[in-house]
Structure formats: structure tokens, C-alpha cells
Motif scaffolding. Structure first.
Motif, PDB file in Angstrom:
ATOM      1  N   SER A   1       0.835  -1.207   0.000  1.00  0.00           N
ATOM      2  CA  SER A   1       0.000   0.000   0.000  1.00  0.00           C
ATOM      3  C   SER A   1       0.862   1.247   0.000  1.00  0.00           C
ATOM      4  O   SER A   1       0.563   2.240  -0.675  1.00  0.00           O
ATOM      5  N   PHE A   2       1.968   1.214   0.752  1.00  0.00           N
ATOM      6  CA  PHE A   2       2.900   2.353   0.762  1.00  0.00           C
ATOM      7  C   PHE A   2       3.619   2.478  -0.573  1.00  0.00           C
ATOM      8  O   PHE A   2       3.750   3.581  -1.119  1.00  0.00           O
ATOM      9  N   VAL A   3       4.081   1.354  -1.113  1.00  0.00           N
ATOM     10  CA  VAL A   3       4.822   1.383  -2.381  1.00  0.00           C
ATOM     11  C   VAL A   3       3.941   1.912  -3.506  1.00  0.00           C
ATOM     12  O   VAL A   3       4.386   2.694  -4.355  1.00  0.00           O
ATOM     13  N   ASN A   4       2.661   1.504  -3.506  1.00  0.00           N
ATOM     14  CA  ASN A   4       1.729   1.923  -4.567  1.00  0.00           C
ATOM     15  C   ASN A   4       1.049   3.252  -4.280  1.00  0.00           C
ATOM     16  O   ASN A   4       0.192   3.688  -5.061  1.00  0.00           O
ATOM     17  N   SER A   5       1.434   3.891  -3.145  1.00  0.00           N
ATOM     18  CA  SER A   5       0.811   5.170  -2.750  1.00  0.00           C
ATOM     19  C   SER A   5      -0.715   5.067  -2.768  1.00  0.00           C
ATOM     20  O   SER A   5      -1.419   5.886  -3.371  1.00  0.00           O
ATOM     21  N   ASP A   6      -1.226   4.062  -2.089  1.00  0.00           N
ATOM     22  CA  ASP A   6      -2.672   3.832  -1.990  1.00  0.00           C
ATOM     23  C   ASP A   6      -3.246   4.728  -0.890  1.00  0.00           C
ATOM     24  O   ASP A   6      -3.304   4.347   0.277  1.00  0.00           O
ATOM     25  N   PHE A   7      -3.675   5.931  -1.267  1.00  0.00           N
ATOM     26  CA  PHE A   7      -4.133   6.900  -0.278  1.00  0.00           C
ATOM     27  C   PHE A   7      -5.557   6.651   0.205  1.00  0.00           C
ATOM     28  O   PHE A   7      -6.102   7.434   0.984  1.00  0.00           O
ATOM     29  N   SER A   8      -6.172   5.560  -0.277  1.00  0.00           N
ATOM     30  CA  SER A   8      -7.430   5.148   0.341  1.00  0.00           C
ATOM     31  C   SER A   8      -7.166   4.552   1.720  1.00  0.00           C
ATOM     32  O   SER A   8      -8.083   4.407   2.531  1.00  0.00           O
ATOM     33  N   ASN A   9      -5.898   4.198   1.979  1.00  0.00           N
ATOM     34  CA  ASN A   9      -5.476   3.712   3.285  1.00  0.00           C
ATOM     35  C   ASN A   9      -5.055   4.912   4.131  1.00  0.00           C
ATOM     36  O   ASN A   9      -4.149   5.662   3.767  1.00  0.00           O
ATOM     37  N   GLU A  10      -5.709   5.095   5.274  1.00  0.00           N
ATOM     38  CA  GLU A  10      -5.461   6.272   6.110  1.00  0.00           C
ATOM     39  C   GLU A  10      -4.016   6.339   6.599  1.00  0.00           C
ATOM     40  O   GLU A  10      -3.422   7.418   6.670  1.00  0.00           O
TER      41      GLU A  10
ATOM     42  N   THR B   1       3.645  10.789  -2.985  1.00  0.00           N
ATOM     43  CA  THR B   1       4.058  10.186  -4.260  1.00  0.00           C
ATOM     44  C   THR B   1       5.514  10.495  -4.606  1.00  0.00           C
ATOM     45  O   THR B   1       6.159   9.723  -5.325  1.00  0.00           O
ATOM     46  N   THR B   2       6.053  11.625  -4.130  1.00  0.00           N
ATOM     47  CA  THR B   2       7.426  12.007  -4.485  1.00  0.00           C
ATOM     48  C   THR B   2       8.480  11.369  -3.570  1.00  0.00           C
ATOM     49  O   THR B   2       9.671  11.558  -3.783  1.00  0.00           O
ATOM     50  N   LYS B   3       8.045  10.640  -2.569  1.00  0.00           N
ATOM     51  CA  LYS B   3       9.002   9.998  -1.669  1.00  0.00           C
ATOM     52  C   LYS B   3       9.758   8.897  -2.406  1.00  0.00           C
ATOM     53  O   LYS B   3       9.166   8.132  -3.162  1.00  0.00           O
ATOM     54  N   PRO B   4      11.077   8.787  -2.188  1.00  0.00           N
ATOM     55  CA  PRO B   4      11.836   7.670  -2.779  1.00  0.00           C
ATOM     56  C   PRO B   4      11.288   6.322  -2.309  1.00  0.00           C
ATOM     57  O   PRO B   4      10.749   6.204  -1.200  1.00  0.00           O
ATOM     58  N   LEU B   5      11.450   5.297  -3.139  1.00  0.00           N
ATOM     59  CA  LEU B   5      10.901   3.977  -2.846  1.00  0.00           C
ATOM     60  C   LEU B   5      11.399   3.446  -1.495  1.00  0.00           C
ATOM     61  O   LEU B   5      10.624   2.862  -0.725  1.00  0.00           O
ATOM     62  N   PHE B   6      12.665   3.650  -1.219  1.00  0.00           N
ATOM     63  CA  PHE B   6      13.246   3.143   0.039  1.00  0.00           C
ATOM     64  C   PHE B   6      12.499   3.692   1.245  1.00  0.00           C
ATOM     65  O   PHE B   6      12.212   2.965   2.206  1.00  0.00           O
ATOM     66  N   TYR B   7      12.156   4.987   1.198  1.00  0.00           N
ATOM     67  CA  TYR B   7      11.479   5.606   2.343  1.00  0.00           C
ATOM     68  C   TYR B   7       9.979   5.330   2.336  1.00  0.00           C
ATOM     69  O   TYR B   7       9.324   5.455   3.363  1.00  0.00           O
ATOM     70  N   LYS B   8       9.447   4.959   1.173  1.00  0.00           N
ATOM     71  CA  LYS B   8       8.062   4.472   1.171  1.00  0.00           C
ATOM     72  C   LYS B   8       7.978   3.157   1.945  1.00  0.00           C
ATOM     73  O   LYS B   8       7.064   2.948   2.741  1.00  0.00           O
ATOM     74  N   ILE B   9       8.967   2.293   1.708  1.00  0.00           N
ATOM     75  CA  ILE B   9       8.983   0.996   2.405  1.00  0.00           C
ATOM     76  C   ILE B   9       9.241   1.186   3.896  1.00  0.00           C
ATOM     77  O   ILE B   9       8.524   0.650   4.739  1.00  0.00           O
ATOM     78  N   SER B  10      10.266   1.971   4.224  1.00  0.00           N
ATOM     79  CA  SER B  10      10.587   2.178   5.643  1.00  0.00           C
ATOM     80  C   SER B  10       9.500   2.978   6.355  1.00  0.00           C
ATOM     81  O   SER B  10       9.337   2.869   7.576  1.00  0.00           O
ATOM     82  N   GLY B  11       8.744   3.760   5.590  1.00  0.00           N
ATOM     83  CA  GLY B  11       7.622   4.486   6.183  1.00  0.00           C
ATOM     84  C   GLY B  11       6.544   3.564   6.716  1.00  0.00           C
ATOM     85  O   GLY B  11       5.706   3.973   7.528  1.00  0.00           O
TER      86      GLY B  11
END
Length: 626
Positions: free
Chosen positions: A60-69, A77-87
């Protein structure tokens, strides 16, 4: 949206399996057969459900699924992939899901690796662990669901706090949680062994592996957090007695005491009460850390949640676990046949017991300094923060006898010992005092206090070197950890005494001179990145010997959320770190800069790695010191 639903229903299924595991285990408890395959299968299935849920959150983070709160609140969307995962675990909900993932993984591994242990002990450990796991399932689903649905679906997320977008902090929580959650297995296994009167030398050798796993990961997790705070927050130091630093340090102190008690217990059935109590305290402190951080009560840069209502659930659950553990302890625990008073006064066993007293004192100081501001605010609405002076005044005076005692305790043997090579030990101490006196006199600090403190540190350093060189490989693990600890204390003391700092305001093109040193602010350059813009300062620093160092600190302006952060530039050598950070002075052409020289900083990290390495060697070796 479908991925989030899979994650949510996987959590519900994991909870159902947990309840089913309890029912099956209770039924399995009274038959005479081995632990059934269905118990192992259900345990794996529970772990698989939580792993699926965690993977769903990552996707959900990797795909930027903003339906998830959770994704909406902590990604962009502009976050690097690594920080999407660690987020995924850089927020309240995700971090608790990570806790649950490690909980289910560890109990599954425990069942696999404890086949030689008594059946009832294994089943009861599973039951106690499932109580914790079910509690976390309920906590997640009721108050901290990581899969809440948003409608209408936002086009963009709010982003992750920029100071959390860092490689060290990305791996810091998983490693730290492996340490925290490892203490849950120790807790559950200790309660199970108490009910079965199974606290024996065999049990000690079995549970020692789990103590080592928890201790190693907790040590490395604390180190990574310290490194991150050093270069990312711009404080220029390795430890600041921040409340969240403290709540990770407290279980480390009790784990260290527990590890030493286990060394005694695997030779002789004594200190059983200490072992059980320390197991309970360690896990309680790990849970308290979760409660204090996740509730938002602590005023800390690490705090992820600001909803104390969530903390109420953890607090009630924590009290339940404490009363459960104390009830089991007082109802089932049988006193040692030979109590601690039977130790010969000069033996390894006695020295470990005294070492535990020191650890409990240090724990008390850190605990009071951490929770006192909370109680004061509740009682008087007065907000205070307890800083380094409080801890230094209470810990430093006791540190000297602790170092001296630890130095001498390395020379004693198990069961019964006598002081040998007295003249050598006295000469070694006098050399330590002499070296310390000249160092302190040269640095012009508090001569009396620091002479004694550095003397104690040098004395421990010399005795651990002798231990390291004279011991056989069988006890090399303990020797390397003790040597690492002595190096850590020395590095901290020298870092504290020899550090220097210059704070000034300076414009581009200007020079600032001090004590035959010169700081020249050469220029500024702008740089654009995917999710932030940089303002890079170029500085040339010339020391009194004419040596030039070039440093490039940054100011970063993140686009979502819009936050300005200072990124220090650090030049590291084996002798010292040169650390420079800059900030904008509002409504002015000036920049505020802080330039620090931090001696022996890298040796602090090396010493912690040595301490952990000693634990790693101990984990893999098959025999213990006779």
C-alpha cells in the motif's frame, strides 16, 4: 484498496488462529504425547497471516494507496521507494504491526527450536506468548488499525516526517524490536518454567540463546538510534538522555543483568528468583517503552502518536501482564535450595550478584529521570524536562566503584577464588592513576574527579586486555565483550573531556577566527531533488597547524510536509570527528553555524560492535566455561 482489505482480514484471521491455538494447546496439555503437529501448523499459519498483513501494508505504501489512512498520513508520491517501504514502520500503526510480526515469528521459532524441552513447558510458553499476541491483535484492530479506509480517496498524501527519512532510522526500528520482542519469549518461558518447577541448569542453557538474541539486537538497535541522532538531529553527540533513548536503555540494563545471572544458573541452581524477576522486569520495561512512546505522553523527537487514549489500552494490558506474572511467580516459584548467601565472598557468582546491584542502581536513576516529569505534570500541571546534569550527578560517582569492581571481578574464578598477583594489580592501578593525572592536567578539567574516573576506566581497560590475551577461545566471547565495554567507557570519557565547540553567525564570504583556527564560508549552492531542495554551504576550516578541512552542511526544504531540516557534514577519522551544521538566521543574511570537534567518536561505535560481537560468539559456541 483490495490489498488493504487483504491485510485487514489477515489480521482478523490471525486473531482467530490465536484463540484457536489457545484452545488446542490447553487440550494438548494433558495428554502424554509430544506436541502435536497441528500446534506447529497453527503457529506457522498465524505468522503467515501477520506477515501477509505486513506485506499488504508495504504494498500500500509502495503503490501510494491513499485510500489507506495510514499511507495517507505518512507517505507522498514524491518519496523515494526506500522511504516508502521504511515508512511502513515509521508510524504508530505500522510499528505496532511490526511488533506483532516479530512476536508471531519468535514463538514459531521457539516451538521449532525447543523440541528437546519438556512438552508442558513448551505448551505453557506458547500459551503465555499467545496472551501477549492476542493483546496486540486487539490493540491493533480496536485502536490502531493500519488499514482504515478513506473516502473520498485523496489524490496526495501528507508525507513522512523528514527527519525519519534516513537509512539508519529505516533499519533502527526492526532491529530494536527484535530486541524488545525477544524479551517476550524470555518472559513467557520464565513463567512456564516457574509453573513446572523447571528452572534448572538445562533450562538456563536453553533460554540463554534467547537472552543473547534479545540482548544483541537491543544493543545494535540502541547504537543505530544513537548514530542517527548524532548526525541527523544536529546535536553533535552520541547520547542526550532523551526519554525514548532511556526507555530502550532500561531493558538493556536488566537484560545485561539477566545474561550474567544465566551464566551462574547454567552451572548451579541458584539465583532462580533473580532470573525470573529480571525476565519479568525486562519485558515490562519493553512494554512500558511501547506505552510511553506510542501514547504520545513523552515529549520526545521520537514520539509518533499524540493520542493518549491509545495508551490507556496498553496501560491496562500492561497491568494485566504484570499481575499475571507476579501471580504466577508467588504461587508457583520455589525458593532456591542454596540461596545467594551461600556464595563464597570471593567468587564469580558473588561478583555477578554485586554487578546486578550496580545495574539496578543505574536502572533506578534512568527510570526516575524518565517518569518523574510525567507524574509531576499529572499532579501539578507543571512541565519539566530532566536533562544530562541529573544523570551525570547520580551516575558518575557510582561509576568509579563499578569500574573498579568490574576490573577485579574479571580476575576471580567460579565457586571459590583468591586474589592472585596482588602486586601486579596494584602496579597496574598506580599506572592507570598516573596516566590519568597527566591527561587530566593537560586538558585543564576538574582534576580530582576526572583523575579518579579515568583511572578506573584505564584500570578496567588494562585488565580486560590481559583477560583478552590470556583466555582461551572457550571464554573469548566474554573477554571481547568486556574489552568492548572498557573501550566504550574510555571513549565516552575522552569524548566528553576533549570535545570543543564554536557557535557563531557568519555571512557568505566571511571568515571567523579563533585560537589560531579559521572558518571561511566560501559559497552557497542550490540543488534540486525529487522530494526536497537543498541549500549547500561550502566551508573551509584551517586549524592551527595549517591543515585544511572542507565541510558541506546542508539545509533541506522538503515539499511534503514543508519542513526545513539541517543536515550536518561530518569528517570522520580514527582520532576525531569534525562536525559542522548550519541554520538560517531569520530576516538576516547571516547563517548560524555550529562547528564541533568530537574526539574518539568512531571508537564509541566500534566498542558497541565489539560488545555485540562477543554476544554473537557466545550465541554460536556450544559449550560454556567450566
Amino acid at each position: 484498496m483490495i490489498v488493504s482489505q487483504i491485510g485487514y482480514y489477515s489480521l482478523i484471521l490471525g486473531l482467530v488462529i490465536g484463540l484457536l491455538l489457545c484452545i488446542v494447546s490447553i487440550k494438548d496439555l494433558n495428554n502424554n504425547q509430544k506436541v502435536g503437529q497441528h500446534v506447529l501448523s497453527l503457529s506457522f499459519l498465524q505468522f503467515f497471516c501477520v506477515a501477509s498483513s505486513f506485506l499488504s501494508l508495504i504494498l500500500s505504501f509502495v503503490n501510494s494507496d491513499f485510500s489507506n489512512e495510514t499511507v495517507f498520513n505518512n507517505s507522498h508520491t514524491t518519496k523515494p521507494l526506500f522511504y516508502k517501504i521504511s515508512g511502513t514502520w515509521g508510524n504508530h500503526e505500522g510499528s505496532l504491526l511490526l511488533w506483532l510480526l516479530v512476536l508471531t515469528l519468535f514463538i514459531f521459532l521457539f516451538i521449532i527450536n525447543s523440541r528437546k524441552q519438556p512438552k508442558k513447558y513448551r505448551i505453557l510458553t506458547l500459551l503465555f506468548q499467545q496472551v501477549i499476541i492476542i493483546g496486540f491483535f486487539l490493540f491493533l484492530l480496536k485502536t490502531s488499525n493500519p488499514f482504515n479506509y478513506l473516502f473520498p480517496i485523496p489524490k496526495e498524501g501528507l508525507g513522512l516526517n523528514p527527519i525519519l527519512q534516513d537509512p539508519a532510522l529505516a533499519i533502527h526500528p526492526p532491529i530494536l524490536y527484535l530486541g524488545y520482542v525477544g524479551s517476550s519469549i524470555i518472559f513467557s518461558a520464565s513463567l512456564a518454567s516457574v509453573t513446572q518447577n523447571y528452572i534448572t541448569t538445562s533450562w538456563a542453557r536453553h533460554i540463554k540463546k534467547w537472552v543473547l538474541v534479545s540482548w544483541i539486537f537491543l544493543t545494535l538497535g540502541i547504537m543505530l538510534g544513537s548514530i542517527w541522532a548524532y548526525y541527523e538531529l544536529g546535536w553533535g553527540g552520541f547520547w542526550f538522555w532523551d526519554p525514548v533513548e532511556n526507555v530502550s536503555l532500561m531493558p538493556w540494563l536488566t537484560l545485561t543483568a539477566l545474561l550474567h545471572c544465566i551464566l551462574v544458573l547454567e552451572r548451579k541452581v541458584v539465583l532462580t528468583s533473580w532470573v525470573v524477576v529480571l525476565s519479568i522486569i525486562t519485558f515490562t520495561l519493553s512494554m512500558c517503552g511501547t506505552f510511553l512512546v506510542r501514547s504520545g505522553i513523552l515529549n520526545s523527537v521520537h514520539t509518533f502518536a499524540n493520542d493518549p487514549e491509545r495508551g490507556v489500552f496498553i496501560l491496562i494490558f500492561l497491568f494485566f501482564l504484570i499481575f499475571l506474572s507476579l501471580g504466577v511467580f508467588f504461587l508457583f516459584h520455589k525458593q532456591d535450595n542454596e540461596n545467594s548467601n551461600s556464595f563464597f565472598w570471593l567468587s564469580k557468582e558473588a561478583s555477578i550478584l554485586v554487578n546486578n546491584w550496580f545495574m539496578m542502581y543505574f536502572l533506578s536513576v534512568v527510570l526516575i529521570g524518565t517518569v518523574y516529569p510525567i507524574f509531576l505534570e499529572v499532579l501539578s500541571a507543571e512541565k519539566i524536562s530532566v536533562g544530562p546534569p541529573f544523570y551525570q550527578k547520580l551516575i558518575a560517582p557510582i561509576l568509579l566503584p563499578f569500574l573498579l569492581f568490574m576490573s577485579l571481578s574479571l580476575k576471580v574464578n567460579w565457586v571459590k577464588s583468591k586474589i592472585e598477583n596482588k602486586n601486579f594489580l596494584i602496579i597496574l592501578f598506580l599506572i592507570s592513576v598516573l596516566i590519568s593525572f597527566f591527561i587530566v592536567k593537560y586538558t585543564s578539567v576538574d582534576i580530582l574527579f576526572y583523575t579518579f574516573l579515568i583511572s578506573g576506566a584505564f584500570y578496567l581497560f588494562f585488565t580486560t586486555i590481559k583477560e583478552l590475551l590470556s583466555k582461551k577461545f572457550n571464554s573469548f566471547s566474554q573477554a571481547i565483550s568486556h574489552f568492548g565495554f572498557s573501550l566504550l567507557i574510555l571513549s565516552i570519557l575522552f569524548n566528553n573531556i576533549l570535545s570543543s565547540e564554536i557557535i557563531t553567525n557568519i555571512k557568505v564570504g566571511e571568515k571567523y577566527s579563533y585560537e589560531n583556527n579559521e572558518i571561511f564560508f566560501e559559497k552557497i549552492e542550490k540543488e534540486k531533488n525529487d522530494n526536497f531542495n537543498s541549500l549547500i554551504g561550502y566551508f573551509k576550516i584551517k586549524d592551527e597547524k595549517g591543515k585544511v578541512t572542507r565541510l558541506k552542511p546542508e539545509l533541506r526544504v522538503y515539499n511534503q510536509p514543508i519542513i526545513i531540516t539541517s543536515e550536518a557534514d561530518i569528517k570522520t577519522t580514527f582520532l576525531e570527528d569534525k562536525f559542522l551544521v548550519m541554520n538560517i538566521v531569520k530576516d538576516s543574511e547571516y547563517f548560524n553555524i555550529r562547528y564541533q570537534i568530537k574526539p574518539f567518536m568512531v571508537w564509541i561505535w566500534i566498542s558497541v560492535l565489539l560488545i555485540s560481537f562477543g554476544g554473537l560468539i557466545s550465541f554460536f559456541k556450544k559449550t560454556y566455561e567450566k
